[in-house]
Every structure is written in C-alpha cells, then in structure tokens.
Design a protein around this motif. Structure first.
Motif, PDB file in Angstrom:
ATOM      1  N   GLU A   1       5.461  12.942  11.599  1.00  0.00           N
ATOM      2  CA  GLU A   1       4.846  12.182  10.526  1.00  0.00           C
ATOM      3  C   GLU A   1       5.032  10.579  10.900  1.00  0.00           C
ATOM      4  N   GLN A   2       6.237  10.167  11.409  1.00  0.00           N
ATOM      5  CA  GLN A   2       6.595   8.939  11.624  1.00  0.00           C
ATOM      6  C   GLN A   2       6.444   8.712  13.071  1.00  0.00           C
ATOM      7  N   ALA A   3       5.964   9.457  13.941  1.00  0.00           N
ATOM      8  CA  ALA A   3       5.763   9.194  15.323  1.00  0.00           C
ATOM      9  C   ALA A   3       5.162   8.028  15.706  1.00  0.00           C
ATOM     10  N   GLY A   4       4.011   7.641  15.241  1.00  0.00           N
ATOM     11  CA  GLY A   4       3.189   6.707  15.531  1.00  0.00           C
ATOM     12  C   GLY A   4       3.960   5.227  15.094  1.00  0.00           C
ATOM     13  N   ARG A   5       4.709   5.184  13.942  1.00  0.00           N
ATOM     14  CA  ARG A   5       5.475   4.103  13.684  1.00  0.00           C
ATOM     15  C   ARG A   5       6.838   3.991  14.669  1.00  0.00           C
ATOM     16  N   THR A   6       7.416   5.210  15.060  1.00  0.00           N
ATOM     17  CA  THR A   6       8.565   5.052  16.114  1.00  0.00           C
ATOM     18  C   THR A   6       7.958   4.381  17.482  1.00  0.00           C
ATOM     19  N   CYS A   7       6.654   5.085  17.932  1.00  0.00           N
ATOM     20  CA  CYS A   7       6.261   4.373  19.094  1.00  0.00           C
ATOM     21  C   CYS A   7       5.896   3.157  19.127  1.00  0.00           C
ATOM     22  N   HIS A   8       5.275   2.505  18.074  1.00  0.00           N
ATOM     23  CA  HIS A   8       4.792   1.205  17.837  1.00  0.00           C
ATOM     24  C   HIS A   8       6.157   0.305  17.615  1.00  0.00           C
TER      25      HIS A   8
ATOM     26  N   GLY B   1      -1.393  -3.997  12.912  1.00  0.00           N
ATOM     27  CA  GLY B   1      -1.417  -5.270  12.295  1.00  0.00           C
ATOM     28  C   GLY B   1      -2.417  -5.586  11.324  1.00  0.00           C
ATOM     29  N   ASP B   2      -3.508  -5.409  11.686  1.00  0.00           N
ATOM     30  CA  ASP B   2      -4.846  -5.476  10.813  1.00  0.00           C
ATOM     31  C   ASP B   2      -4.669  -4.613   9.766  1.00  0.00           C
ATOM     32  N   GLY B   3      -4.417  -3.292   9.771  1.00  0.00           N
ATOM     33  CA  GLY B   3      -4.166  -2.262   8.849  1.00  0.00           C
ATOM     34  C   GLY B   3      -2.970  -2.777   7.749  1.00  0.00           C
ATOM     35  N   HIS B   4      -1.930  -3.126   8.439  1.00  0.00           N
ATOM     36  CA  HIS B   4      -0.803  -3.780   7.653  1.00  0.00           C
ATOM     37  C   HIS B   4      -1.184  -4.757   6.705  1.00  0.00           C
ATOM     38  N   LEU B   5      -2.185  -5.624   7.026  1.00  0.00           N
ATOM     39  CA  LEU B   5      -2.781  -6.876   5.945  1.00  0.00           C
ATOM     40  C   LEU B   5      -3.501  -5.801   4.878  1.00  0.00           C
ATOM     41  N   LEU B   6      -4.294  -5.027   5.116  1.00  0.00           N
ATOM     42  CA  LEU B   6      -4.809  -3.971   4.099  1.00  0.00           C
ATOM     43  C   LEU B   6      -3.810  -3.601   3.149  1.00  0.00           C
ATOM     44  N   ALA B   7      -2.721  -3.162   3.597  1.00  0.00           N
ATOM     45  CA  ALA B   7      -1.598  -2.548   2.958  1.00  0.00           C
ATOM     46  C   ALA B   7      -0.915  -3.610   2.042  1.00  0.00           C
ATOM     47  N   LEU B   8      -0.603  -4.982   2.628  1.00  0.00           N
ATOM     48  CA  LEU B   8      -0.110  -6.067   1.617  1.00  0.00           C
ATOM     49  C   LEU B   8      -1.005  -6.345   0.675  1.00  0.00           C
ATOM     50  N   LEU B   9      -2.434  -6.567   0.920  1.00  0.00           N
ATOM     51  CA  LEU B   9      -3.330  -6.941  -0.117  1.00  0.00           C
ATOM     52  C   LEU B   9      -3.363  -6.139  -1.223  1.00  0.00           C
ATOM     53  N   ASP B  10      -3.231  -4.760  -0.782  1.00  0.00           N
ATOM     54  CA  ASP B  10      -3.425  -3.664  -1.918  1.00  0.00           C
ATOM     55  C   ASP B  10      -2.042  -3.747  -2.780  1.00  0.00           C
TER      56      ASP B  10
ATOM     57  N   LEU C   1       8.685  -0.492  -2.595  1.00  0.00           N
ATOM     58  CA  LEU C   1       7.494  -1.071  -2.287  1.00  0.00           C
ATOM     59  C   LEU C   1       7.312  -1.273  -0.702  1.00  0.00           C
ATOM     60  N   ARG C   2       8.512  -1.744  -0.128  1.00  0.00           N
ATOM     61  CA  ARG C   2       8.491  -1.973   1.519  1.00  0.00           C
ATOM     62  C   ARG C   2       8.222  -0.503   2.002  1.00  0.00           C
ATOM     63  N   LYS C   3       8.860   0.453   1.430  1.00  0.00           N
ATOM     64  CA  LYS C   3       8.596   1.805   2.149  1.00  0.00           C
ATOM     65  C   LYS C   3       7.117   2.476   2.003  1.00  0.00           C
ATOM     66  N   ASP C   4       6.605   2.031   0.703  1.00  0.00           N
ATOM     67  CA  ASP C   4       5.193   2.384   0.442  1.00  0.00           C
ATOM     68  C   ASP C   4       4.342   1.778   1.413  1.00  0.00           C
ATOM     69  N   LEU C   5       4.457   0.271   1.745  1.00  0.00           N
ATOM     70  CA  LEU C   5       3.793  -0.505   2.575  1.00  0.00           C
ATOM     71  C   LEU C   5       3.687   0.154   3.981  1.00  0.00           C
ATOM     72  N   GLU C   6       4.985   0.544   4.296  1.00  0.00           N
ATOM     73  CA  GLU C   6       5.108   1.120   5.827  1.00  0.00           C
ATOM     74  C   GLU C   6       4.143   2.441   5.637  1.00  0.00           C
ATOM     75  N   ARG C   7       4.538   3.300   4.730  1.00  0.00           N
ATOM     76  CA  ARG C   7       3.652   4.415   4.754  1.00  0.00           C
ATOM     77  C   ARG C   7       2.176   4.333   4.778  1.00  0.00           C
ATOM     78  N   MET C   8       1.759   3.350   3.908  1.00  0.00           N
ATOM     79  CA  MET C   8       0.369   3.164   3.890  1.00  0.00           C
ATOM     80  C   MET C   8      -0.173   2.490   5.399  1.00  0.00           C
TER      81      MET C   8
END
Length: 289
Positions: free
Chosen positions: A9-16, A168-177, A238-245
């Motif tokens: 599940e978190q392999a992409g984040r770990t790699c990033h 990063g571009d995706g993270h901005l969408l999560a922040l807006l949401d 909220l921070r955990k939800d941001l990272e999951r999104m």
C-alpha cells in the motif's frame, strides 16, 4: 512487470521519500548559486522560482504561485516576471543542469556517479515515469517535455524530478480538497515534525510572523491545532488523510514499475540519498522541529 495488486500500500510513498531528496540536493548547493549568478540571477528566491519554473516558460507570478502553492505571492511577484529579463528559461534550465551535475559529483563522488547502480536507478525511475500522466499536473507536464539527459546520474535526477513533481501536483489537489491554503499547509506540516522547520519557512517562503500566527488561529478554529501550536487528534488525522489521498493520486507510476522494481529502486535510492545527506546536502536547521 509485477502485477499492481502485489504492490504494498505505501510502497510508492516509501520510494518517493528516498527518491525526492536526490532531486532536492541542488537547491541548497553552492553550485546552484554560482551557476545562477553566472546567468545574472543572484537573489536566492529568484533563483529558486526561475530554476523550478523555467520548464513552464516565461510565466508570470500567478502561475508560480498556483503551482508552487506555499510561497507568499508578494515574494514571488518581487522576482517574477522580472527574472526572465535577466535570463531566458532555456538559459536557466541549462544552468540548473550544470549545477546538478557539479553538485552530485561533489556529494557522491565519481565512483558512485558512474556506477552500474546509478545507471540501474535511472532505468528504473524512468520506467516508473512511463506510468505518470500530464492531466491536471502542470509542473510534471512541463518537466516531462524536457529531454532526458544522457549521463546516468543526470537521467536519474531528471526522473526523480518528474516523480517529485507528479506527486507534488497531486498533493496540491489533496490540500485543496482539505481546505488548506498554502500557509496552513506549511503550519500543519511543520507541526507534524516532518516538514520544514519554522525557521526554514520564515527564511524561504516570504511569510511574516503575523501571517503565521493568523494561520495558526484559523487552524485552531477548525480544531486542527491546539494552544501550543501542536496538531490535535483531528489535525493528525487530517495530515494522514492528505498523505493517503496523495498516495492514491500518485500510485500509477509505481504500479507501472511493479513491486519488485519499486523495491529495487527504493533500495538504490536509499543508498544514494543517504550518501548525499551524509555529505551535508541539506541544512539541518531548515527541517524538522
């Protein structure tokens, strides 16, 4: 290619988390300041806005504010678009790549830069990039239009840049949401202990102490921050939800690479990033609490 269902599940984040710092090493390096000065850009903020924004062309301050998200617009407008009268975007891109080359050679040494492992990391990271998409990702899309450098360490840096900007571009969408503006995002990230320190934010993002205090009050009113400036349970959630999104929005490149490839890229990236950090790539005072 390993099937996407086998990807943890978190392999992409770990790699990033280990690929992204490889990209970021040059921002704090004297080589970047030197190359930007040769191009006529001596102000540190102007150099950052130019070198990260140049792939989008000679854009105005509004575009930089929109895509960088957590810098104060007033600071950006001090330097953009005037910086493009000093150096063209193409000249900045060339200067940036020279700085990256010199920085990585200094931090890692010629043996690591020219190693088979570096070439393998470049191959794997570029393979992951094949799974990225341009839609609604302006910084990624702009950098994806740039040519892939031939030298393996620069090709790996280029791929790391693409993976960073895609996430990063995706993270901005999560922040807006989540209803967080740029400064509120910084305040909550700093409070988590994982983002830039308060000192780092104040030194680089253009915000004032009053701006910071006002953002804290807005977050307290939402129940996300306590009286001491720490995250509440809702804030942590909220921070955990941001990272999951963000993980969901950034899953495609790692699914494309597959679990085995992601694991190997993570292993290689950890080695290179650790070596760069041990060589002093990042100023400790600017990160963490």
């Amino acid at each position: 290619m390993t099937t996407s269902s086998a990807l943890p599940e978190q392999a992409g984040r770990t790699c990033h988390n280990v690929v992204n710092p490889f990209h970021s090493t040059h921002y704090f390096a004297p080589e970047l300041a030197a190359e930007m000065a040769k191009a006529g850009i001596e102000n540190r903020s102007a150099a950052y806005f130019a070198c990260r924004g140049a792939a989008m062309g000679a854009v105005g301050p509004g575009t930089i504010t929109a895509t960088f998200y957590n810098f104060k617009h007033d600071l950006i407008a001090e330097h953009v678009p005037d910086v493009w009268t000093v150096a063209t975007p193409q000249a900045v891109l060339e200067a940036r790549l020279r700085a990256v080359d010199a920085t990585l050679r200094r931090l890692l040494g010629p043996e690591a830069v020219e190693s088979p492992e570096m070439a393998e990391a470049a191959h794997l990271a570029l393979r992951a990039v094949e799974g990225c998409t341009r839609q609604a990702r302006p910084l990624y899309a702009a950098h994806a239009d740039q040519p892939v450098p031939s030298a393996p360490h620069l090709a790996y840096w280029h791929a790391a840049t693409l993976l960073r900007e895609h996430r990063g571009d995706g993270h901005l969408l999560a922040l807006l949401d989540a209803g967080l503006d740029g400064l509120e995002a910084l305040v909550t990230h700093t409070a988590s202990g994982r983002g830039m320190s308060y000192k780092g934010v104040m030194a680089t993002r253009g915000w004032s102490e009053g701006d910071w205090a006002a953002a804290q009050e807005r977050l307290r009113a939402r129940g996300l921050l306590d009286a001491e400036g720490e995250l509440t349970e809702d804030g942590v959630r909220l921070r955990k939800d941001l990272e999951r999104m963000t993980d969901r929005l950034d899953r495609a490149p790692y699914e494309h690479l597959g679990a085995d490839g992601v694991a190997r890229l993570t292993e290689l990236a950890t080695g290179f990033t650790t070596a760069a950090m041990n060589a002093g790539a990042f100023p400790a005072a600017l990160f963490g609490k």
